[in-house]
Write an enzyme that holds these catalytic residues in place. Structure first.
Site, short mmCIF file in Angstrom:
data_model
loop_
_atom_site.label_atom_id
_atom_site.label_comp_id
_atom_site.label_asym_id
_atom_site.label_seq_id
_atom_site.Cartn_x
_atom_site.Cartn_y
_atom_site.Cartn_z
N MET A 111 -27.91 -6.63 7.91
CA MET A 111 -26.81 -6.28 8.80
C MET A 111 -26.80 -7.08 10.10
SD MET A 111 -25.36 -4.25 6.73
CE MET A 111 -24.06 -3.38 7.57
N ILE B 18 -25.59 -10.72 11.99
CA ILE B 18 -24.76 -11.92 11.83
C ILE B 18 -25.66 -13.14 12.03
CG2 ILE B 18 -22.84 -13.22 12.85
CD1 ILE B 18 -21.58 -10.50 13.54
N ASN C 277 -24.48 -13.05 -0.59
CA ASN C 277 -24.48 -11.71 0.00
C ASN C 277 -23.70 -10.78 -0.91
OD1 ASN C 277 -24.69 -9.67 2.08
ND2 ASN C 277 -22.55 -10.09 2.59
N HIS D 195 -21.26 -7.42 -0.57
CA HIS D 195 -20.50 -6.68 0.44
C HIS D 195 -19.73 -5.55 -0.25
CE1 HIS D 195 -18.30 -6.03 4.15
NE2 HIS D 195 -17.20 -5.94 3.42
N SER E 20 -18.13 -7.17 -3.58
CA SER E 20 -17.98 -8.62 -3.80
C SER E 20 -19.32 -9.30 -3.56
CB SER E 20 -16.97 -9.22 -2.80
OG SER E 20 -15.74 -8.54 -2.85
C1 GAR Z 1 -24.83 -1.88 0.34
O1 GAR Z 1 -23.72 -1.09 -0.01
C2 GAR Z 1 -24.40 -3.30 0.64
O2 GAR Z 1 -23.32 -3.75 -0.13
C3 GAR Z 1 -23.98 -3.17 2.08
O3 GAR Z 1 -24.89 -2.29 2.67
C4 GAR Z 1 -25.43 -1.42 1.66
C5 GAR Z 1 -26.91 -1.59 1.69
O4 GAR Z 1 -27.52 -0.67 0.84
N1 GAR Z 1 -23.97 -4.44 2.73
C6 GAR Z 1 -23.20 -4.73 3.77
O5 GAR Z 1 -22.43 -3.94 4.28
C7 GAR Z 1 -23.35 -6.15 4.26
N2 GAR Z 1 -22.34 -6.45 5.22
P1 GAR Z 1 -28.95 -0.98 0.24
O6 GAR Z 1 -29.86 -1.32 1.44
O7 GAR Z 1 -29.35 0.30 -0.41
O8 GAR Z 1 -28.83 -2.13 -0.70
#
Ligand code: GAR
Length: 215
Positions: free
Chosen positions: A92, A94, A109, A111, A138
């Site tokens: 998370m 940038i 990545n 998203h 995506s």
């Molecule tokens: C996931 O849903 C991922 O797609 C999102 O955060 C979550 C992480 O969960 N990523 C973003 O928003 C990136 N901008 P996780 O730590 O259990 O994989």
């Protein structure tokens, strides 16, 4: 088989990271997870990775101070672990344009939206507020602009009457877990490439990864 070395970047829970690690246990997987890096020392995912016997690295963005310092430390850690591909999994922060340029075509990545809709955070809330009938996730190459890199693959779910952000997130997440390891594997195999900011698939099977639809 000479497996490609992957570094995973996380910030939190680590469920996508866990699905990438799990997929790497299969004999047919062409990548291995060389290290997991978190910008938060207390990320739950770090413990999960440790338990799986993976080299973990905590780089606290607060004590490092600047974006440049975090990215430099991540770059060095990735090189020290002989990483060839980088997968962001709930990372998370940038990144600087310099860092992204160093890993161009090698960093992806996941998203939780159908990009280019709903970049940034709170994607499920935004999708519900916008009234879209389909939503999803995506996988894209990382570019200097946030959530704007070339899209490789998308997973799609229906938005159901009565959905709230939690129920929607709970249906998108399993699709993320299914899609991401497949895309990473095909990337590591050289069957997905970035060329002039466009995605190239070398064969139909790789191209068919670009859509995963659930009910
Ligand atoms: C996931 O849903 C991922 O797609 C999102 O955060 C979550 C992480 O969960 N990523 C973003 O928003 C990136 N901008 P996780 O730590 O259990 O994989």
């Amino acid at each position: 088989m000479n497996r490609k070395r992957v570094g995973i970047l996380i910030s939190g829970r680590g469920s996508n990271m866990a699905s990438l690690i799990e997929a790497a246990r299969s004999e047919s997987c062409v990548y291995e997870v060389a290290c997991v890096i978190s910008n938060r020392p207390d990320a739950r995912g770090l413990q999960l990775a440790k338990n799986a016997g993976i080299n973990t690295i905590a780089l606290d963005h607060k004590s490092l101070g600047t974006r440049e310092a975090l990215d430099e430390a991540m770059h060095e850690a990735l090189l020290a672990n002989k990483v060839e591909f980088v997968a962001c999994a709930g990372f998370m922060r940038i990144m600087t344009a310099d860092f992204v340029a160093r890993w161009e075509g090698k960093i992806i990545n996941i998203h939780p939206s159908l990009l280019p809709l709903f970049k940034g955070v709170d994607t499920h809330e935004h999708a519900l507020r916008a009234g879209v009938r389909v939503h999803g996730c995506s996988v894209h190459f990382v570019s200097a602009e946030l959530d704007a890199g070339a899209i490789i693959a998308q997973g799609v779910v229906k938005v159901l009457p009565g959905d709230d952000a939690d129920t929607l997130a709970a249906r998108v997440l399993p699709i993320e877990h299914k899609l991401y390891p497949k895309v990473l594997n095909a990337l590591a195999e050289g069957r997905i490439r970035l060329n002039d900011n466009l995605v190239e698939f070398t064969d139909d099977d790789a191209a068919n990864l670009s859509l995963l639809a659930a009910g």
